[in-house]
Motif scaffolding. Structure first.
Motif, PDB file in Angstrom:
ATOM      1  N   GLY A  46      44.576  38.341  45.932  1.00 50.05           N
ATOM      2  CA  GLY A  46      44.167  37.811  44.640  1.00 50.05           C
ATOM      3  C   GLY A  46      44.746  38.606  43.486  1.00 50.05           C
ATOM      4  N   ALA A  47      44.687  39.936  43.603  1.00 47.96           N
ATOM      5  CA  ALA A  47      45.195  40.782  42.528  1.00 47.96           C
ATOM      6  C   ALA A  47      46.711  40.670  42.392  1.00 47.96           C
ATOM      7  CB  ALA A  47      44.791  42.237  42.779  1.00 47.96           C
ATOM      8  N   VAL A  48      47.423  40.675  43.515  1.00 50.07           N
ATOM      9  CA  VAL A  48      48.882  40.575  43.457  1.00 50.07           C
ATOM     10  C   VAL A  48      49.306  39.212  42.911  1.00 50.07           C
ATOM     11  CG1 VAL A  48      50.973  40.489  44.870  1.00 50.07           C
ATOM     12  CG2 VAL A  48      49.297  42.289  45.241  1.00 50.07           C
ATOM     13  N   ALA A  49      48.588  38.150  43.300  1.00 51.60           N
ATOM     14  CA  ALA A  49      48.890  36.830  42.763  1.00 51.60           C
ATOM     15  C   ALA A  49      48.730  36.816  41.247  1.00 51.60           C
ATOM     16  CB  ALA A  49      47.981  35.783  43.408  1.00 51.60           C
ATOM     17  N   ALA A  50      47.685  37.488  40.764  1.00 54.30           N
ATOM     18  CA  ALA A  50      47.477  37.566  39.320  1.00 54.30           C
ATOM     19  C   ALA A  50      48.605  38.323  38.635  1.00 54.30           C
ATOM     20  CB  ALA A  50      46.131  38.228  39.025  1.00 54.30           C
ATOM     21  N   ILE A  51      49.090  39.396  39.274  1.00 54.32           N
ATOM     22  CA  ILE A  51      50.168  40.198  38.687  1.00 54.32           C
ATOM     23  C   ILE A  51      51.485  39.427  38.681  1.00 54.32           C
ATOM     24  CG2 ILE A  51      51.580  42.260  39.005  1.00 54.32           C
ATOM     25  CD1 ILE A  51      49.102  43.648  40.153  1.00 54.32           C
ATOM     26  N   VAL A  52      51.837  38.866  39.848  1.00 61.12           N
ATOM     27  CA  VAL A  52      53.142  38.223  39.993  1.00 61.12           C
ATOM     28  C   VAL A  52      53.220  36.912  39.214  1.00 61.12           C
ATOM     29  CG1 VAL A  52      54.723  37.168  41.663  1.00 61.12           C
ATOM     30  CG2 VAL A  52      53.576  39.314  42.221  1.00 61.12           C
ATOM     31  N   LEU A  53      52.130  36.150  39.244  1.00 58.68           N
ATOM     32  CA  LEU A  53      52.127  34.848  38.585  1.00 58.68           C
ATOM     33  C   LEU A  53      51.649  34.913  37.143  1.00 58.68           C
ATOM     34  CD1 LEU A  53      50.648  32.719  41.526  1.00 58.68           C
ATOM     35  CD2 LEU A  53      53.046  33.125  40.962  1.00 58.68           C
ATOM     36  N   GLY A  54      51.209  36.113  36.721  1.00 64.51           N
ATOM     37  CA  GLY A  54      50.781  36.275  35.340  1.00 64.51           C
ATOM     38  C   GLY A  54      49.476  35.582  35.022  1.00 64.51           C
ATOM     39  N   LEU A  55      48.570  35.470  36.000  1.00 59.39           N
ATOM     40  CA  LEU A  55      47.300  34.770  35.806  1.00 59.39           C
ATOM     41  C   LEU A  55      46.222  35.756  35.391  1.00 59.39           C
ATOM     42  CD1 LEU A  55      47.434  32.513  38.996  1.00 59.39           C
ATOM     43  CD2 LEU A  55      48.163  31.955  36.680  1.00 59.39           C
ATOM     44  N   GLY A  56      46.166  36.092  34.127  1.00 61.85           N
ATOM     45  CA  GLY A  56      45.110  36.975  33.631  1.00 61.85           C
ATOM     46  C   GLY A  56      45.264  38.409  34.074  1.00 61.85           C
ATOM     47  N   ALA A  57      46.489  38.816  34.422  1.00 61.65           N
ATOM     48  CA  ALA A  57      46.701  40.174  34.906  1.00 61.65           C
ATOM     49  C   ALA A  57      46.874  41.181  33.792  1.00 61.65           C
ATOM     50  CB  ALA A  57      47.933  40.222  35.819  1.00 61.65           C
ATOM     51  N   GLY A  58      46.779  40.719  32.539  1.00 61.23           N
ATOM     52  CA  GLY A  58      46.980  41.644  31.437  1.00 61.23           C
ATOM     53  C   GLY A  58      45.803  42.550  31.179  1.00 61.23           C
ATOM     54  N   SER A  59      44.656  42.270  31.792  1.00 57.38           N
ATOM     55  CA  SER A  59      43.455  43.085  31.580  1.00 57.38           C
ATOM     56  C   SER A  59      42.865  43.480  32.909  1.00 57.38           C
ATOM     57  CB  SER A  59      42.420  42.302  30.760  1.00 57.38           C
ATOM     58  OG  SER A  59      41.922  41.212  31.506  1.00 57.38           O
ATOM     59  N   ALA A  60      42.134  44.609  32.898  1.00 54.96           N
ATOM     60  CA  ALA A  60      41.467  45.054  34.126  1.00 54.96           C
ATOM     61  C   ALA A  60      40.424  44.046  34.569  1.00 54.96           C
ATOM     62  CB  ALA A  60      40.821  46.424  33.892  1.00 54.96           C
ATOM     63  N   LEU A  61      39.770  43.382  33.613  1.00 54.96           N
ATOM     64  CA  LEU A  61      38.750  42.397  33.949  1.00 54.96           C
ATOM     65  C   LEU A  61      39.360  41.182  34.641  1.00 54.96           C
ATOM     66  CD1 LEU A  61      35.731  41.850  33.731  1.00 54.96           C
ATOM     67  CD2 LEU A  61      36.161  40.700  31.552  1.00 54.96           C
ATOM     68  N   GLY A  62      40.513  40.717  34.139  1.00 49.87           N
ATOM     69  CA  GLY A  62      41.178  39.587  34.766  1.00 49.87           C
ATOM     70  C   GLY A  62      41.654  39.918  36.169  1.00 49.87           C
ATOM     71  N   LEU A  63      42.187  41.112  36.344  1.00 51.01           N
ATOM     72  CA  LEU A  63      42.643  41.541  37.658  1.00 51.01           C
ATOM     73  C   LEU A  63      41.466  41.671  38.623  1.00 51.01           C
ATOM     74  CD1 LEU A  63      45.432  42.258  38.814  1.00 51.01           C
ATOM     75  CD2 LEU A  63      44.914  44.644  38.398  1.00 51.01           C
ATOM     76  N   SER A  64      40.353  42.219  38.140  1.00 43.50           N
ATOM     77  CA  SER A  64      39.163  42.351  38.974  1.00 43.50           C
ATOM     78  C   SER A  64      38.620  40.985  39.371  1.00 43.50           C
ATOM     79  CB  SER A  64      38.078  43.138  38.224  1.00 43.50           C
ATOM     80  OG  SER A  64      38.508  44.451  37.952  1.00 43.50           O
ATOM     81  N   GLY A  65      38.664  40.012  38.423  1.00 41.66           N
ATOM     82  CA  GLY A  65      38.199  38.668  38.744  1.00 41.66           C
ATOM     83  C   GLY A  65      39.031  38.026  39.830  1.00 41.66           C
ATOM     84  N   ALA A  66      40.346  38.189  39.747  1.00 35.80           N
ATOM     85  CA  ALA A  66      41.229  37.625  40.777  1.00 35.80           C
ATOM     86  C   ALA A  66      40.996  38.298  42.127  1.00 35.80           C
ATOM     87  CB  ALA A  66      42.687  37.793  40.351  1.00 35.80           C
ATOM     88  N   ALA A  67      40.822  39.618  42.117  1.00 36.66           N
ATOM     89  CA  ALA A  67      40.559  40.336  43.363  1.00 36.66           C
ATOM     90  C   ALA A  67      39.206  39.942  43.950  1.00 36.66           C
ATOM     91  CB  ALA A  67      40.598  41.846  43.111  1.00 36.66           C
TER      92      ALA A  67
END
Length: 337
Positions: free
Chosen positions: A104-125
Motif C-alpha cells: 500500500g505504501a509503495v503504491a502510494a509513493i510510486v503512483l503518487g496517491l497521497g504520498a506527499g504526507s505521512a498521513l497519506g502514506l500511513s492511510g495507504a499502508a
C-alpha cells in the motif's frame, strides 16, 4: 522478578539507550552535552552556534524517538496478533500483514496517491494491512475450522505474493533514485526521521496501548479458545473485529515511517511472555518497553557498525530474529512429540 520491577529496569534501559543513541555517531558528544541541548530546547531557548544543537536536536533526537516508538508499536502489535490467532509464533511479518502495508505504501509513493504526507502514506499502508489481514484470516478459516499452522502458511504465501507485486511497482517507477530509496526503505530504515514524521506514530502507539490495555481481559480469554471466551462474557466476534482494525492501523502507521521490519513483533512479546506469563495486563506495557529498547539499540548498531554506510534496520533484526524463530519452532515441535 515482578512485572513492576521488570518495567522499571526496562524504563531505565530505554533512557540509557536513548542517551547513547543521541550521543554516539560520526560526531560523538558527551551525554552531559546531549542532555544540556535537550533541556535548552525544551525550555524554548534559542539554539547555540555550532554543530552540537543541530546534530542533537534536528538529527539524532527525532531518530531515537522514532526508533523507540516503532519498537514499542511492534511489541504491541505482536502481542495482540499472537493473542488474536492463539499462536505465540505469529507476527505481522510472518502473517503477510507487513507485506500488505508495504504494498500500500509503495503504491502510494510510486503512483503518487497521497504520498506527499505521512498521513497519506500511513492511510495507504493501513488499507493494505487491513485487506491482507482479512484475506489471510479468510483463507485460514476455510471449512469453518481454525488451524494456526494454516494461518501462518497462508500468511507466508500471501506475503510473498504481495512482495512480488511490490517489487514490480518498484521496478515500474522508472526513477532510479526513487527506486533505490524505496528498496532501502523496504528493508527497514529510520534514516528519514524528522520531527514531522513523528506525529503519526506518536499518536498511534499510545492510542493502541490504551485500547489494547482496555481489552486485556478479552485478550486473556481468547487464549482459552472462542467457546471459553464467550462463556466468560466476551463478545468474541466484536473483539476480533476491533483487534483487526487496531493491529492493521498500527502496522500501517509503523510501516509508513520505517518500512517492513521483521521479527521484532515476534521476539519481544514471546520473551516478555516467558518472563511474566500470559496476563496481558502486564504483557502489553512490558512488550512496548522491550520493543522500544530493542529498536533503539538496533538502530544505534546500524548507524555505527560500518564507517562508509548505514545498515538497514531490517538486516539486523532478521539476523537476530531468524535464529530466534528456529529456536522457538524447535521447542514447540519438541514439546509436541
Amino acid at each position: 522478578m515482578p512485572a513492576s520491577g521488570l518495567a522499571l529496569v526496562l524504563a531505565v534501559a530505554l533512557l540509557v539507550a536513548l542517551t547513547l543513541a543521541v550521543s554516539r555517531g560520526s560526531t560523538s558528544l558527551p551525554p552531559g552535552e546531549v542532555w544540556a541541548v535537550v533541556a535548552r530546547r525544551l525550555a524554548g531557548d534559542a539554539p547555540r552556534p555550532g554543530t552540537g544543537d543541530l546534530v542533537v536536536w534536528q538529527l539524532r533526537v527525532p531518530r531515537a524517538l522514532l526508533a523507540a516508538l516503532v519498537g514499542a508499536g511492534l511489541g504491541l502489535v505482536g502481542t495482540a496478533v499472537q493473542a488474536l490467532v492463539r499462536n505465540p509464533l505469529a507476527d505481522p511479518y510472518l502473517l503477510g500483514v507487513s507485506s500488505g502495508a508495504s504494498l500500500g505504501a509503495v503504491a502510494a509513493i510510486v503512483l503518487g496517491l497521497g504520498a506527499g504526507s505521512a498521513l497519506g502514506l500511513s492511510g495507504a499502508a493501513f488499507a493494505g494491512a487491513l485487506v491482507t489481514f482479512a484475506l489471510v484470516w479468510a483463507v485460514a478459516r476455510r471449512g469453518g475450522g481454525f488451524a494456526p499452522l494454516r494461518l501462518v502458511l497462508a500468511g507466508v504465501a500471501i506475503g510473498q505474493f504481495l512482495s512480488g507485486l511490490t517489487s514490480y511497482l518498484v521496478l515500474r517507477a522508472g526513477d532510479e533514485q526513487q527506486t533505490q530509496s524505496v528498496l532501502f526503505w523496504l528493508m527497514g530504515s529510520l534514516g528519514g526521521a524528522t520531527w514531522d514524521l513523528l506525529a503519526v506514530p506518536a499518536v498511534a502507539v499510545p492510542a493502541a496501548l490504551v485500547l489494547l490495555q482496555a481489552r486485556a481481559r478479552g485478550l486473556n480469554a481468547l487464549l482459552l479458545g472462542d467457546e471459553t471466551a464467550a462463556g466468560l462474557g466476551v463478545d468474541v466476534g466484536r473483539l476480533r473485529r476491533e483487534l483487526f482494525v487496531v493491529t492493521s492501523l498500527l502496522t500501517g502507521a509503523l510501516v509508513a515511517v520505517s518500512g517492513a521490519i521483521a521479527f521484532v513483533a515476534l521476539m519481544v512479546p514471546h520473551t516478555c511472555r516467558l518472563l511474566v506469563g500470559d496476563d496481558h495486563r502486564r504483557l502489553l506495557p512490558l512488550s512496548a518497553l522491550g520493543g522500544a529498547v530493542l529498536m533503539v539499540v538496533v538502530d544505534l548498531v546500524c548507524r555505527t557498525a560500518m564507517d562508509a554506510q548505514e545498515l538497514p534496520v531490517g538486516v539486523v533484526t532478521s539476523l537476530l530474529g531468524a535464529p530466534t524463530l528456529l529456536f522457538l519452532l524447535d521447542r514447540r515441535l519438541g514439546s509436541d512429540r
